[in-house]
Enzyme design. Structure first.
Site, PDB file in Angstrom:
ATOM      1  N   ARG A  18       0.960  -1.194  -0.045  1.00  0.00           N
ATOM      2  CA  ARG A  18       0.030   0.135  -0.044  1.00  0.00           C
ATOM      3  C   ARG A  18       0.668   1.303  -0.110  1.00  0.00           C
ATOM      4  O   ARG A  18       0.629   2.074   0.686  1.00  0.00           O
ATOM      5  CB  ARG A  18      -1.095   0.003   1.213  1.00  0.00           C
ATOM      6  CG  ARG A  18      -1.979  -1.091   1.103  1.00  0.00           C
ATOM      7  CD  ARG A  18      -3.061  -0.929   2.409  1.00  0.00           C
ATOM      8  NE  ARG A  18      -2.099  -1.353   3.602  1.00  0.00           N
ATOM      9  CZ  ARG A  18      -2.393  -0.934   4.733  1.00  0.00           C
ATOM     10  NH1 ARG A  18      -3.616  -0.243   5.020  1.00  0.00           N
ATOM     11  NH2 ARG A  18      -1.747  -1.212   5.719  1.00  0.00           N
ATOM     12  N   TRP A  20       1.141   3.474  -2.427  1.00  0.00           N
ATOM     13  CA  TRP A  20       0.438   4.417  -2.933  1.00  0.00           C
ATOM     14  C   TRP A  20      -0.369   5.087  -2.010  1.00  0.00           C
ATOM     15  O   TRP A  20      -0.732   6.107  -1.929  1.00  0.00           O
ATOM     16  CB  TRP A  20      -0.321   3.582  -4.182  1.00  0.00           C
ATOM     17  CG  TRP A  20      -1.162   4.645  -4.960  1.00  0.00           C
ATOM     18  CD1 TRP A  20      -1.010   5.197  -6.106  1.00  0.00           C
ATOM     19  CD2 TRP A  20      -2.836   4.889  -4.798  1.00  0.00           C
ATOM     20  NE1 TRP A  20      -2.004   5.994  -6.635  1.00  0.00           N
ATOM     21  CE2 TRP A  20      -3.205   5.568  -5.885  1.00  0.00           C
ATOM     22  CE3 TRP A  20      -3.593   4.422  -3.974  1.00  0.00           C
ATOM     23  CZ2 TRP A  20      -4.416   6.101  -6.041  1.00  0.00           C
ATOM     24  CZ3 TRP A  20      -4.892   4.876  -4.035  1.00  0.00           C
ATOM     25  CH2 TRP A  20      -4.985   5.484  -5.280  1.00  0.00           C
ATOM     26  N   GLY A 436     -22.604   4.616  12.768  1.00  0.00           N
ATOM     27  CA  GLY A 436     -22.029   3.623  13.569  1.00  0.00           C
ATOM     28  C   GLY A 436     -20.405   3.625  14.073  1.00  0.00           C
ATOM     29  O   GLY A 436     -20.492   3.694  15.207  1.00  0.00           O
ATOM     30  N   TRP A 565     -19.051  -7.806  -0.332  1.00  0.00           N
ATOM     31  CA  TRP A 565     -17.612  -7.133  -0.050  1.00  0.00           C
ATOM     32  C   TRP A 565     -16.747  -8.440   0.056  1.00  0.00           C
ATOM     33  O   TRP A 565     -15.590  -7.950   0.735  1.00  0.00           O
ATOM     34  CB  TRP A 565     -17.836  -6.174   1.019  1.00  0.00           C
ATOM     35  CG  TRP A 565     -18.508  -4.902   0.540  1.00  0.00           C
ATOM     36  CD1 TRP A 565     -18.821  -4.658  -0.770  1.00  0.00           C
ATOM     37  CD2 TRP A 565     -18.771  -3.798   1.247  1.00  0.00           C
ATOM     38  NE1 TRP A 565     -19.337  -3.524  -0.943  1.00  0.00           N
ATOM     39  CE2 TRP A 565     -19.201  -2.787   0.500  1.00  0.00           C
ATOM     40  CE3 TRP A 565     -18.572  -3.354   2.753  1.00  0.00           C
ATOM     41  CZ2 TRP A 565     -19.687  -1.331   0.789  1.00  0.00           C
ATOM     42  CZ3 TRP A 565     -18.819  -2.024   3.060  1.00  0.00           C
ATOM     43  CH2 TRP A 565     -19.547  -1.281   2.146  1.00  0.00           C
ATOM     44  N   ASP A 603     -26.635  -2.886   8.574  1.00  0.00           N
ATOM     45  CA  ASP A 603     -26.242  -2.281   7.489  1.00  0.00           C
ATOM     46  C   ASP A 603     -26.287  -3.027   6.071  1.00  0.00           C
ATOM     47  O   ASP A 603     -25.559  -4.087   5.905  1.00  0.00           O
ATOM     48  CB  ASP A 603     -24.870  -1.592   7.347  1.00  0.00           C
ATOM     49  CG  ASP A 603     -24.919  -0.487   8.420  1.00  0.00           C
ATOM     50  OD1 ASP A 603     -25.850  -0.100   8.982  1.00  0.00           O
ATOM     51  OD2 ASP A 603     -23.669  -0.259   9.058  1.00  0.00           O
ATOM     52  N   HIS A 645     -28.543   0.628   6.657  1.00  0.00           N
ATOM     53  CA  HIS A 645     -27.892   1.909   6.000  1.00  0.00           C
ATOM     54  C   HIS A 645     -27.405   1.628   4.557  1.00  0.00           C
ATOM     55  O   HIS A 645     -27.180   0.446   4.655  1.00  0.00           O
ATOM     56  CB  HIS A 645     -26.748   2.500   6.952  1.00  0.00           C
ATOM     57  CG  HIS A 645     -25.988   3.309   6.361  1.00  0.00           C
ATOM     58  ND1 HIS A 645     -26.466   4.693   6.153  1.00  0.00           N
ATOM     59  CD2 HIS A 645     -24.573   3.304   5.806  1.00  0.00           C
ATOM     60  CE1 HIS A 645     -25.502   5.373   5.487  1.00  0.00           C
ATOM     61  NE2 HIS A 645     -24.570   4.699   5.400  1.00  0.00           N
ATOM     62  N   GLU A 669     -27.194   7.928   2.200  1.00  0.00           N
ATOM     63  CA  GLU A 669     -26.334   8.762   2.011  1.00  0.00           C
ATOM     64  C   GLU A 669     -27.046   9.886   1.220  1.00  0.00           C
ATOM     65  O   GLU A 669     -27.937   9.438   0.140  1.00  0.00           O
ATOM     66  CB  GLU A 669     -25.157   8.262   1.184  1.00  0.00           C
ATOM     67  CG  GLU A 669     -24.140   9.137   0.510  1.00  0.00           C
ATOM     68  CD  GLU A 669     -24.525   9.599  -0.800  1.00  0.00           C
ATOM     69  OE1 GLU A 669     -24.326  10.962  -1.227  1.00  0.00           O
ATOM     70  OE2 GLU A 669     -25.327   9.120  -1.854  1.00  0.00           O
ATOM     71  N   HIS A 698     -16.709  11.868   3.846  1.00  0.00           N
ATOM     72  CA  HIS A 698     -15.597  11.533   3.006  1.00  0.00           C
ATOM     73  C   HIS A 698     -14.670  12.886   2.955  1.00  0.00           C
ATOM     74  O   HIS A 698     -13.648  12.571   2.446  1.00  0.00           O
ATOM     75  CB  HIS A 698     -15.875  10.859   1.981  1.00  0.00           C
ATOM     76  CG  HIS A 698     -16.076   9.509   2.179  1.00  0.00           C
ATOM     77  ND1 HIS A 698     -17.768   9.060   2.058  1.00  0.00           N
ATOM     78  CD2 HIS A 698     -15.739   8.525   2.367  1.00  0.00           C
ATOM     79  CE1 HIS A 698     -17.875   7.887   2.201  1.00  0.00           C
ATOM     80  NE2 HIS A 698     -16.709   7.462   2.688  1.00  0.00           N
TER      81      HIS A 698
END
Length: 762
Positions: A18, A20, A436, A565, A603, A645, A669, A698
C-alpha cells in the site's frame, strides 16, 4: 493459424504494501512534500509496468495508473471542473479538491463503478464548462513507460460513451450535444498518441453492455468520425462486466480489436460469438481469467474453453486477457501472508493471474502437453481446496433447511410497529444518530496491533476498548445525540470483523484492494459454509448501553453486503451464500435483543452494487437480497427497532426493494449526491422511517449549521416529519476527532433548529 498474445486491461495502483495509499495520506496530512509524493507515485507506476513485463504480458496497459481515480482523471483532462473549484490555481490542488472537498466547497459525488466495490468520482457537466484538453494523460503514461523500460504499451482511455453515461448535470436531450462537443477532444488525444508512435490504444466502453441497440448504432457513428481522424492508430474497443446485447452491431465498429468478457457474461457473449461469428479482420480480445475474484483458474478448463472459441470463429489474432481490469483484486501473494497452505494454493491475485495468461498462451501455441504439469498442479490445488472447505454444523444446517415463510416476516406491520416503538423508545421529533463508527485514531490502531501481536493480553485490549467506548459515549451525550453507538473501536472493517467470527471465512493480512481514493480494504474469503459460532457484538454493545440511559444501537453488517464485499466461493449460488450469512446474523440479532438492545442496525450499503448490470436480470437478485435481509431481522419483537443503512448508490433503482426490506428506519447517503434523491421522493414518498445524510463524511470539511439546516428543510418538504431522522452520510471511522465532534455538534444544532421551526408552525 491464429496468432495468440497476452494482454492486460489494468493493474492495481496501490502497491504490494500500500505504498500508494501511504504516500497520498502522508501528503494530505502535510507530513511529506509534493516532490516526495510524485516520486513515490512514479515508483509505483514503474513497479506495476515492470511486474507485467516480468510476467511476459505482450500488450501492457498504461494510463490506468492514477493519483486518485481514473474517471476523475478523465474529467480533469477535459476541463470538467465544477465552478466551485475553479478559483483554485494549482492543478493538483484542484484535482484533490474535487475528490475530497475543501473548507468552502463540497466534493464531487462518489458512486459505485458499475456493480463493483470500487467507487469513482462522478464527472459534473455544467453549461459554463469550457471543453478543452488540459493535458494528455494517456500520452504522458505511454512516454513514461517507454522511457523507463523501452516497452511499447497500450494507453487506456475511458470511452466517450461511457464517460458521458457516468456523468451528471445534464438532461437526456443534451446527451448527443455533449457527446459531439467531446469528439474533437478525443480525436486530439488520439492524434497525439498516433503522432507519438503509439501502436494500440485501449478505449474502455463498459457502458455498452447495458446500451440499447439504438445507442450502440449511434456510438458507432462517433467511432467512425474518430477513426477517420486517426487511421494509423489501432483501437481496442473494450467491454467488460457482462455481455453485449447488440453484439452484431458492435462487431461492425471501425476498430481493430474488440474486447469481450467471457467470465461474467453468463455465457451470453460465447453464445453470440458462436451464433454470429467474429470478424476475420479484427483481434478478439478474450477475457478468460476472472478479473474480479481471487480463485485460481482451472487451467485445463480454460484452455479447452479458449480452444473451442478459436476453433469456432478462427479469428486472425486472439489476446488472452482478464475479464476486466485487475484493480479489483490484490496485487500479489505477499511473502509474509499467513494462510492455510491448502487455501493459499487455491488463490490467484493480479500478478498470479497474469502468469496464468502466459501459461494459457503457451498451451495454445505449443500444445496442452507443454503445460501439462501446470494443468495438473492447478487441478490438484482446486481439489485440495474443495476438500479443505468441507465440514459443517449438522444441527445448524438442518435448522436452516427447515425455514418457512414466517421466518421471513416481522410479527406486525410497520405502522403497528411504529406506534409500539414510539411509546417504548420515547425519542424526540427528528431524532439524531450516527451511522455507527467513530474515528479510528493512531492509538486505536496501535492497540489493535499490540493485541494481534500478543504484546497485549485479551484483558488489556478489552480494557482499552472499554475506555475508548466510554469516552465516546460521554462525547455523544455531551453533543446531545439521541440514539448512540459504541463506536466500533474493536473493528478493523465492517465485513472483516464479522467474517473473523463466523465459520466458513478466511482472512488475509496483506491482500489489500482499493475501494475509493486511498481507502483500501481486505475482502474476506468465503471458502466454506457460513455458520454462527458465538455472539459477535453483544459484549461491546451491552457495555456501551450500561454507560447511558439513552438507547445504544447494536451494529451489524448485512448479509448481502458481507457477500458483495467478500471474495465468495463459486461452487454454490450467491443466493445460497447470502442465506447462510443471513441465518448466522439472525442468531446475532436474537442475542442482542435478548441482552436488552432495543435498536439494532443491519447495514446494507452494498445491496445495490450487487445488482446485475442488465435490468432484465434485476428481479431475481433483488428478491433474494430482500429475503436475506428479512431472514436476518424478522425474528425480533415488535418493540425492537430495526435500522439499516445504504450509501453511494442510485437508490431510485431499488426503492421497491428498500421497502421490501421492511426495516423500521433506513438511513441513506444524501449530501454528496447534492439532493438528487429528493426529486424522486417528492413523486414517490417513502413512508417508513428515513434518515437522509446531512453532511459528507468523506471530506475533512465541517459543514455549518446553516448548510445542514438547509438539507433538513429540503428533506422535510417531501418526508414525513414524524419518522424522519437526522444523521451523517456514513460512518465516521476515517475522520479526525476534532472535525467529527465539530460536525456532529452542528448537526445536532441543525436538528434543534428544525424542531423549533416545526413547533412554531404546529
Amino acid at each position: 493459424m491464429t496468432i495468440v498474445k497476452t494482454s492486460n486491461l489494468g493493474f492495481p495502483r496501490i502497491g504490494l504494501n500500500r505504498e500508494w495509499k501511504k504516500a497520498l495520506e502522508s501528503y494530505w496530512k502535510g507530513q511529506t512534500d509534493r516532490e516526495t509524493l510524485l516520486s513515490t507515485l512514479d515508483e509505483q507506476f514503474s513497479t506495476a509496468i515492470k511486474t507485467q513485463i516480468d510476467q511476459q504480458i505482450d500488450v501492457i496497459p498504461s494510463g490506468d495508473f492514477t493519483f486518485y481515480d481514473h474517471v476523475l482523471d478523465t474529467a480533469v483532462m477535459f476541463n470538467w471542473i465544477p465552478e466551485r473549484f475553479r478559483s483554485l490555481k494549482d492543478p493538483l490542488d484542484t484535482y484533490f479538491a474535487m475528490a475530497r472537498g475543501t473548507k468552502d466547497a463540497v466534493s464531487s459525488e462518489m458512486t459505485k463503478w458499475f456493480n463493483t466495490n470500487y467507487h469513482y468520482i462522478v464527472p459534473e457537466y455544467e453549461k459554463s464548462t469550457e471543453f478543452k484538453l488540459t493535458h494528455n494523460k494517456p500520452l504522458e503514461a505511454y512516454e513514461k513507460a517507454k522511457k523507463a523500460f523501452g516497452v511499447e504499451t497500450k494507453p487506456v482511455v475511458i470511452g466517450l460513451y461511457t464517460f458521458v453515461s457516468l456523468s451528471k448535470g445534464y438532461e437526456a436531450n443534451e446527451v448527443k450535444e455533449i457527446q459531439q462537443r467531446l469528439v474533437p477532444l478525443y480525436i486530439q488525444v488520439l492524434k497525439e498518441l498516433e503522432e507519438a508512435g503509439v501502436k494500440w490504444v485501449q478505449i474502455d466502453e463498459p457502458a455498452l453492455v447495458t446500451a440499447s441497440s439504438e445507442d450502440v448504432k449511434a456510438v458507432k457513428e462517433i467511432y467512425q468520425t474518430i477513426k477517420e481522424s486517426v487511421p494509423a492508430l489501432n483501437i481496442l474497443l473494450q467491454t467488460y462486466f457482462d455481455s453485449v446485447d447488440a453484439y452484431e452491431e458492435l462487431i461492425t465498429y471501425p476498430v481493430e480489436a474488440i474486447g469481450l468478457d467471457f467470465v461474467h457474461d453468463q455465457g451470453r457473449n460465447l453464445d453470440q460469438v458462436k451464433k454470429h461469428g467474429f470478424p476475420k479482420d479484427k483481434v478478439l480480445a478474450a477475457g478468460v481469467i476472472d478479473g474480479r475474484n481471487i480463485w485460481r483458474s482451472d487451467l485445463g478448463e480454460r484452455l479447452s474453453f479458449i480452444s473451442e472459441v478459436i476453433a469456432d470463429v478462427q479469428p486472425k489474432e486472439v489476446w488472452l486477457q482478464p475479464s476486466s481490469s485487475l484493480l479489483h483484486v490484490p496485487v500479489a501473494k505477499h511473502p509474509s501472508e499467513q494462510l492455510e497452505e491448502k487455501l493459499l494454493n487455491g488463490l490467484s491475485y493480479a500478478t498470479e493471474k497474469l502468469a496464468e495468461l502466459t501459461l494459457l498462451k503457451e498451451g495454445l501455441t505449443k500444445g496442452a502437453a507443454a503445460i501439462d504439469a501446470d494443468i495438473t498442479e492447478a487441478a490438484q490445488a482446486l481439489l485440495t481446496l474443495k476438500e479443505f472447505a468441507k465440514g459443517t454444523n449438522a444441527d445448524l444446517t438442518a435448522e436452516r433447511n427447515n425455514l418457512s415463510s414466517k421466518d421471513f416476516k416481522r410479527p406486525a406491520a410497520f405502522e403497528e410497529r411504529l406506534r409500539i416503538q414510539n411509546e417504548s423508545l420515547e425519542l424526540p421529533l427528528l431524532p439524531t444518530t450516527t451511522i455507527g463508527s467513530f474515528p479510528q485514531s493512531a492509538e486505536v490502531r496501535s492497540a489493535r496491533q499490540k493485541w494481534r501481536k500478543n504484546e497485549w493480553t485479551d484483558a488489556e485490549y478489552d480494557e482499552f476498548i472499554q475506555k475508548e467506548t466510554k469516552r465516546w459515549i460521554d462525547i455523544q451525550e455531551e453533543i446531545g445525540l439521541d440514539v448512540l453507538v459504541h463506536g466500533e473501536f474493536e473493528r478493523t472493517d465492517m465485513v472483516e470483523y464479522f467474517g473473523e467470527k463466523l465459520a466458513g471465512f478466511a482472512f488475509t493480512k496483506f491482500a489489500w484492494v482499493q475501494s475509493y481514493g486511498s481507502r483500501c480494504v481486505k475482502p474476506p474469503i468465503i471458502y466454506g459454509d457460513v455458520e454462527f459460532t458465538e455472539p459477535m457484538t453483544v459484549k461491546e454493545t451491552v457495555y456501551a448501553q450500561s454507560l447511558t440511559e439513552k438507547k445504544v444501537k447494536g451494529m451489524l453488517t448485512g448479509p448481502v453486503t458481507i457477500l458483495n464485499w467478500s471474495f465468495p466461493r463459486t461452487d454454490i449460488s450467491r443466493k445460497d451464500i447470502a442465506f447462510q450469512i443471513a441465518f448466522a446474523l439472525r442468531k446475532e440479532v436474537e442475542a442482542l435483543e435478548k441482552a436488552g438492545i432495543q435498536v439494532i442496525q443491519v447495514d446494507e450499503p452494498a445491496l445495490r452494487e450487487g445488482l446485475p448490470l442488465k435490468e432484465s436480470d434485476w428481479a431475481e437478485y433483488l428478491n433474494w437480497a430482500a429475503e436475506s435481509f428479512r431472514l436476518s431481522t424478522s425474528s425480533v419483537q415488535n418493540d425492537t427497532q430495526i435500522h439499516t443503512h445504504m450509501c453511494y448508490s442510485n437508490f431510485e433503482d431499488i426503492v421497491d426493494t428498500i421497502e421490501d426490506l421492511d426495516a423500521d428506519v433506513i438511513t441513506i447517503e444524501h449530501s454528496r449526491s447534492h439532493g438528487g434523491f429528493l426529486d424522486y421522493l417528492e413523486k414517490h414518498p417513502y413512508l417508513k422511517g428515513l434518515g437522509l445524510g446531512v453532511y459528507d463524511i468523506h471530506s475533512p470539511r465541517v459543514p455549518s449549521v446553516e448548510e445542514m439546516s438547509h438539507i433538513i428543510d429540503d428533506a422535510l418538504n417531501v418526508c414525513p416529519t414524524d419518522r424522519f431522522w437526522v444523521n451523517p452520510d456514513c460512518g465516521l471511522k476515517t475522520r479526525q476527532e476534532p472535525e467529527t465532534i465539530a460536525a456532529l455538534k452542528n448537526m445536532v444544532t441543525a436538528a434543534e433548529v428544525a424542531r423549533k421551526k416545526l413547533a412554531q408552525h404546529a
